[in-house]
Motif scaffolding. Structure first.
Motif, short mmCIF file in Angstrom:
data_model
loop_
_atom_site.label_atom_id
_atom_site.label_comp_id
_atom_site.label_asym_id
_atom_site.label_seq_id
_atom_site.Cartn_x
_atom_site.Cartn_y
_atom_site.Cartn_z
N LEU A 185 -38.97 13.89 21.66
CA LEU A 185 -39.91 12.76 21.21
C LEU A 185 -40.76 12.30 22.09
O LEU A 185 -41.92 11.93 21.98
N MET A 186 -40.24 12.43 23.43
CA MET A 186 -41.08 11.68 24.47
C MET A 186 -42.44 12.41 24.62
O MET A 186 -43.26 11.58 24.59
N PRO A 187 -42.64 13.67 24.97
CA PRO A 187 -44.02 14.22 24.80
C PRO A 187 -44.87 14.34 23.91
O PRO A 187 -46.00 13.96 23.65
N ILE A 188 -44.23 14.22 22.40
CA ILE A 188 -44.88 14.08 21.16
C ILE A 188 -45.42 12.97 20.92
O ILE A 188 -46.63 12.56 20.70
N ILE A 243 -56.80 6.27 32.52
CA ILE A 243 -56.48 5.66 31.31
C ILE A 243 -55.63 6.51 30.30
O ILE A 243 -54.63 6.32 29.68
N VAL A 244 -55.91 7.98 30.42
CA VAL A 244 -55.21 8.76 29.82
C VAL A 244 -53.59 8.92 30.14
O VAL A 244 -52.73 8.77 29.57
N ALA A 245 -53.68 8.96 31.67
CA ALA A 245 -52.29 9.19 32.28
C ALA A 245 -51.34 7.89 31.93
O ALA A 245 -50.09 7.91 31.42
N ALA A 246 -51.89 6.67 31.90
CA ALA A 246 -51.24 5.50 31.73
C ALA A 246 -50.77 5.37 30.20
O ALA A 246 -49.79 5.01 29.89
N THR A 247 -51.82 5.95 29.21
CA THR A 247 -51.60 5.96 27.92
C THR A 247 -50.34 6.94 27.46
O THR A 247 -49.33 6.81 26.75
N PHE A 248 -50.27 8.05 28.00
CA PHE A 248 -49.32 9.02 27.78
C PHE A 248 -48.09 8.57 28.38
O PHE A 248 -47.03 8.60 27.77
N GLY A 249 -48.08 7.88 29.66
CA GLY A 249 -46.62 7.21 30.15
C GLY A 249 -46.10 6.02 29.23
O GLY A 249 -44.77 6.15 28.93
N VAL A 250 -46.94 5.39 28.98
CA VAL A 250 -46.66 4.16 27.52
C VAL A 250 -45.97 4.87 26.36
O VAL A 250 -45.07 4.53 25.87
N GLY A 251 -46.67 5.77 25.88
CA GLY A 251 -46.45 6.56 24.69
C GLY A 251 -44.98 7.18 24.68
O GLY A 251 -44.21 7.30 23.90
N ALA A 252 -44.78 7.74 26.03
CA ALA A 252 -43.73 8.52 26.30
C ALA A 252 -42.48 7.59 26.35
O ALA A 252 -41.11 8.06 26.00
N LEU A 253 -42.41 6.35 26.88
CA LEU A 253 -41.55 5.33 27.02
C LEU A 253 -41.13 4.74 25.71
O LEU A 253 -39.99 4.34 25.66
N ALA A 254 -42.05 5.03 24.73
CA ALA A 254 -41.94 4.16 23.39
C ALA A 254 -40.56 4.90 22.73
O ALA A 254 -39.73 3.88 22.24
N PRO A 255 -40.27 6.02 22.52
CA PRO A 255 -39.04 6.44 22.24
C PRO A 255 -37.66 5.93 22.78
O PRO A 255 -36.60 5.67 22.25
N VAL A 256 -37.83 5.82 24.32
CA VAL A 256 -36.64 5.32 24.95
C VAL A 256 -36.54 3.90 24.49
O VAL A 256 -35.13 3.60 24.35
N LEU A 257 -37.48 3.08 24.37
CA LEU A 257 -37.44 1.70 23.86
C LEU A 257 -36.84 1.58 22.75
O LEU A 257 -36.08 0.71 22.24
N LEU A 258 -37.23 2.49 21.68
CA LEU A 258 -36.99 1.88 20.23
C LEU A 258 -35.53 2.88 19.98
O LEU A 258 -35.09 2.24 19.20
#
Length: 79
Positions: free
Chosen positions: A17-20, A56-71
């Motif tokens: 889920l993280m990279p998706i 911007i792209v790297a930070a967005t990918f990092g935050v998006g990849a952390l979303a499943p961990v937090l959820l």
């Protein structure tokens, strides 16, 4: 009735889920910035401005990849 999954299965689900989620977040931000650039008649300068766009792209990918961990935080520690 909830079935408890073993830890390796949870890790596989999370690592899938993280990279998706990271890619989906990047796509959404790119479209948002392109829309803002078109609205400002900026011709995509918000995204294609060199190192700032890469950041911007790297930070967005990092935050998006952390979303499943937090959820799924409670689900991961459910043993």
């Amino acid at each position: 009735m909830r079935r408890k999954l073993p830890t390796p299965v949870k890790l596989v689900v999370l690592l899938t889920l993280m990279p998706i989620c990271g890619v989906v977040a990047v796509i959404l931000v790119v479209f948002l910035l392109m829309g803002i650039g078109l609205w400002l008649e900026d011709n995509y300068e918000l995204l294609s401005s060199g190192s700032k766009g890469t950041l911007i792209v790297a930070a967005t990918f990092g935050v998006g990849a952390l979303a499943p961990v937090l959820l799924l935080w409670r689900w991961l520690g459910d043993e």
